[in-house]
Structure formats: structure tokens, C-alpha cells
Design an enzyme around this catalytic site. Sequence first.
Site, PDB file in Angstrom:
ATOM      1  N   TYR A  26      -4.998   3.782   9.824  1.00 16.01           N
ATOM      2  CA  TYR A  26      -4.804   4.190  11.215  1.00 16.01           C
ATOM      3  C   TYR A  26      -6.154   4.339  11.932  1.00 16.01           C
ATOM      4  O   TYR A  26      -6.312   3.983  13.102  1.00 16.01           O
ATOM      5  CB  TYR A  26      -4.027   5.511  11.237  1.00 16.01           C
ATOM      6  CG  TYR A  26      -3.484   5.946  12.582  1.00 16.01           C
ATOM      7  CD1 TYR A  26      -3.672   5.186  13.736  1.00 16.01           C
ATOM      8  CD2 TYR A  26      -2.765   7.138  12.695  1.00 16.01           C
ATOM      9  CE1 TYR A  26      -3.160   5.594  14.954  1.00 16.01           C
ATOM     10  CE2 TYR A  26      -2.247   7.553  13.915  1.00 16.01           C
ATOM     11  CZ  TYR A  26      -2.461   6.776  15.045  1.00 16.01           C
ATOM     12  OH  TYR A  26      -1.953   7.183  16.251  1.00 16.01           O
ATOM     13  N   ALA A  27      -7.154   4.859  11.215  1.00 12.19           N
ATOM     14  CA  ALA A  27      -8.453   5.137  11.839  1.00 12.19           C
ATOM     15  C   ALA A  27      -9.112   3.874  12.388  1.00 12.19           C
ATOM     16  O   ALA A  27      -9.644   3.868  13.495  1.00 12.19           O
ATOM     17  CB  ALA A  27      -9.376   5.825  10.835  1.00 12.19           C
TER      18      ALA A  27
ATOM     19  N   ASP B  91       0.817  -1.215   0.000  1.00  9.59           N
ATOM     20  CA  ASP B  91       0.000   0.000   0.000  1.00  9.59           C
ATOM     21  C   ASP B  91       0.853   1.269   0.000  1.00  9.59           C
ATOM     22  O   ASP B  91       0.429   2.307  -0.502  1.00  9.59           O
ATOM     23  CB  ASP B  91      -0.921   0.009   1.219  1.00  9.59           C
ATOM     24  CG  ASP B  91      -1.953  -1.115   1.170  1.00  9.59           C
ATOM     25  OD1 ASP B  91      -2.095  -1.730   0.100  1.00  9.59           O
ATOM     26  OD2 ASP B  91      -2.601  -1.370   2.198  1.00  9.59           O
ATOM     27  N   GLY B  92       2.057   1.185   0.556  1.00  7.27           N
ATOM     28  CA  GLY B  92       2.935   2.351   0.610  1.00  7.27           C
ATOM     29  C   GLY B  92       3.306   2.879  -0.763  1.00  7.27           C
ATOM     30  O   GLY B  92       3.538   4.086  -0.927  1.00  7.27           O
TER      31      GLY B  92
ATOM     32  N   ASN C 155      -4.652   8.862   2.703  1.00  7.46           N
ATOM     33  CA  ASN C 155      -5.139   8.133   3.879  1.00  7.46           C
ATOM     34  C   ASN C 155      -5.656   9.077   4.959  1.00  7.46           C
ATOM     35  O   ASN C 155      -6.850   9.136   5.218  1.00  7.46           O
ATOM     36  CB  ASN C 155      -4.043   7.242   4.459  1.00  7.46           C
ATOM     37  CG  ASN C 155      -4.120   5.825   3.930  1.00  7.46           C
ATOM     38  OD1 ASN C 155      -5.048   5.470   3.217  1.00  7.46           O
ATOM     39  ND2 ASN C 155      -3.149   5.011   4.277  1.00  7.46           N
TER      40      ASN C 155
END
Length: 396
Positions: free
Chosen positions: A263-264, A137-138, A220
Site C-alpha cells: 500500500y505504501a 502474497d495473501g 505489511n
Amino acid sequence: MPIVKTKFTAFRRTRSLNAPSPIYQFGPCGRIMKNSTVVMTIQDPASQRLTWNKPPISVLVIKKIHDSLVIQPFIDLIRWLIWEKKMSVYVELAVMDDPQLKSNQLFQPFKDKLCTFKEGMDDLTDKVDFIICLGGDGTLLYASSLFQQSVPPVMAFHLGSLGFLTPFEFDNFQEQVSNVLEGHAALTLRSRLRCLIVRKNETISMVEKTKQNSCHLVLNEVVVDRGPSPYLSNIDLYIDGKHITTVQGDGLIVSTPTGSTAYAVAAGASMIHPSVPAIMVTPICPHSLSFRPIVVPAGVELKICVSPDSRNSACVSFDGRNRQEIQLGDSLRVTTSIFPVPSICAEDQISDWFDSLAECLHWNVRRKQRQFDEYSDLLHSSSSDSLDKHIDSLES
């Protein structure tokens, strides 16, 4: 006065991903006031398919760094793009310095045919027609960061650890890339957030005119946290100029629907499909049991600043990069950008997302409850019948 009955036609569900258009008459008398100055057409996300105005001739290939497993797929891909498809291939200058790649003999024949760029120095806006990512994903987040305005279509191959945003397998890459180049592909338009730091005694227009690279587009999330300070963050949150709340805790995550599964979700937020127009606001370890994550419309403007009562400043990062400090009097302005990331689907928007939920996050994976077998059911029913007969005999 006679009662006028309005006849509403029955709504028939289609395969549209848009919500059904609401009826704007409420009861016999009420309705929404018409506004002739506002005309808005929302395209159905299910109909978003890729088309080319002209055949693409240049492609940017982004590969995961420091990963030996990506070297051979990278060589196979660029060899095929250069020799078979006759395309101009762009790679980052740092890729050419990879020791494993430099020592690979298969890479030498077309090494000099590659076009290179340096992040932050070269503008790729009008040079690249198409992007291919090799990794996790990076690589997609990095591709997004390279284009602070319009982004070329992105095709992401899963060669990393997680692969939530990389739906393509590399095994038959020739067929898959050829299909995309011919325009046979569905798109997911992944919204981005436009983030602007306005320092004390500055205005938004002043920052946009005088400071280059002052705006950050994130795919993101943007995170405001307490940084190295041992004290709680005290962060004021405004939506469209109205003070909503003061966040007391470790910080705040403002994410896109794409970022809702990053992160969420680790901080307790819900997962939102990337086609939903929304912004998610999630506290990080709030000092309140009632502070739950919220979802707000994509059209609002968020203003985040350090509260006057705060004991410390705050730090802000954009997709995990470009970390900066914001002091009392500074503010962070967040809106939805008009430049999304057009992510190419392996199948379609619904299938790709739910496949990623199942494969990467193991969403709702558990062992199924065992059903009763026939023998147990028969025993249970026969014992129940015997009990009923016994009760009937006692009553008689």
C-alpha cells in the site's frame, strides 16, 4: 602540546549486508561516550541461514481459497509430504469444506490423515515446525496472522496473481522442499509491527494484562484512515513521546520494509529492502504538498491518536483485517516486534528482492535508447570535418 595522529586502517568491503562499523573517534578530541551497560550485536543479514535443532516432523500447508488452479498442486504436495516424507500435515478446517476438493477423487485416500485447525480457536505455536504457502502474497500474510509470537520458517510458492513475497516455482517442489528440510536455505527475517490500541482512561499495562488478543502483529502495514466520513482525518503523530506532526488528509500508513512495496508504494513511498531495520510513515492523500513519506529507526515507538480538533473519529486496520474505530482519547501504539517472519529465500536476499521488483512491479522497465550506428557516426564525423575546414578557409 603534541598532536596525536590516529591511524585508521583502510576499510575493505565484504559481502556483508550490514553497514561498515563506524570509527567512533571524531577528529583529535571528539568521540562517542562509552556506555558499559549497552551491549548490542547485530548479525549480518547475509549470514542468516536456516538450521534445524531436530528434523521437522509437522508442516502447515496454507492454500489460496476459491482458486481451482491451486487444487492439483495442493493434492500433489500433501500426498508427497504424507507418504514420502512421513510428516504430519496441518490444514485449516475451512479447506476441507472446499467443494472442488471434496469432489476430487485423488484427495480421498489421505483426507483422514490431515490434522485440522480453526483460526482463532486453536493455537499452533508448538505444533508446527514448518509452513508451506501455495498462492499469492495473501497466503504469507495469513500465515503471519496465525502466529502472534514465534513464527516457523515459511516457504512460499508462487501460485497467485502477484507473487512478490512468493519466490518459489512449484514445478520441482520435491527437490526444493527436500533442500529446505535438510537445512540448505537462506532466510530473510521480515520484521513485523506490534500494534496495540489503548482506549481512553486505559494504560498499556492494563490493556496487556486484561484484554486477550489486544495486540496485533502485522507484516505489511497498519492503516489509520477517515473511514466512511466525508471529512479530512486529523491525526496526531508522536515518536518516542514527542509530537511530530498532525496528519490532515485521508489517513496514514505505518509499514514495515516488507510492506513498503504494498500500500505504501502506491501512496508514493520509497521501496525498502526487508533487511533494513526501519519503519516507514506514509500519508494518504495529504492536504499538503510538502508532506512526504519518512523513514524512522526501527527502535522507536509511534503513538497515533485522533486530534482534539478533528471533526470525526478514525478507523484502523491491521494488514487489511480486524478493522476497528478509534475515538478521541484513544491511541494506537506501534513498535517493531521481536518476532519476525523467517521467509525462506529461493536464492538469496538480494537476488530474490530484485527479481521480485523486476518481475512483479516491472521496476525501471523501459525500452533502451538506441545507440548511433557506425554509418551515422561516420557521416557525422565527416560533416564536422568539412565544416571545420570551411571555417578555417574563411578565417585565412
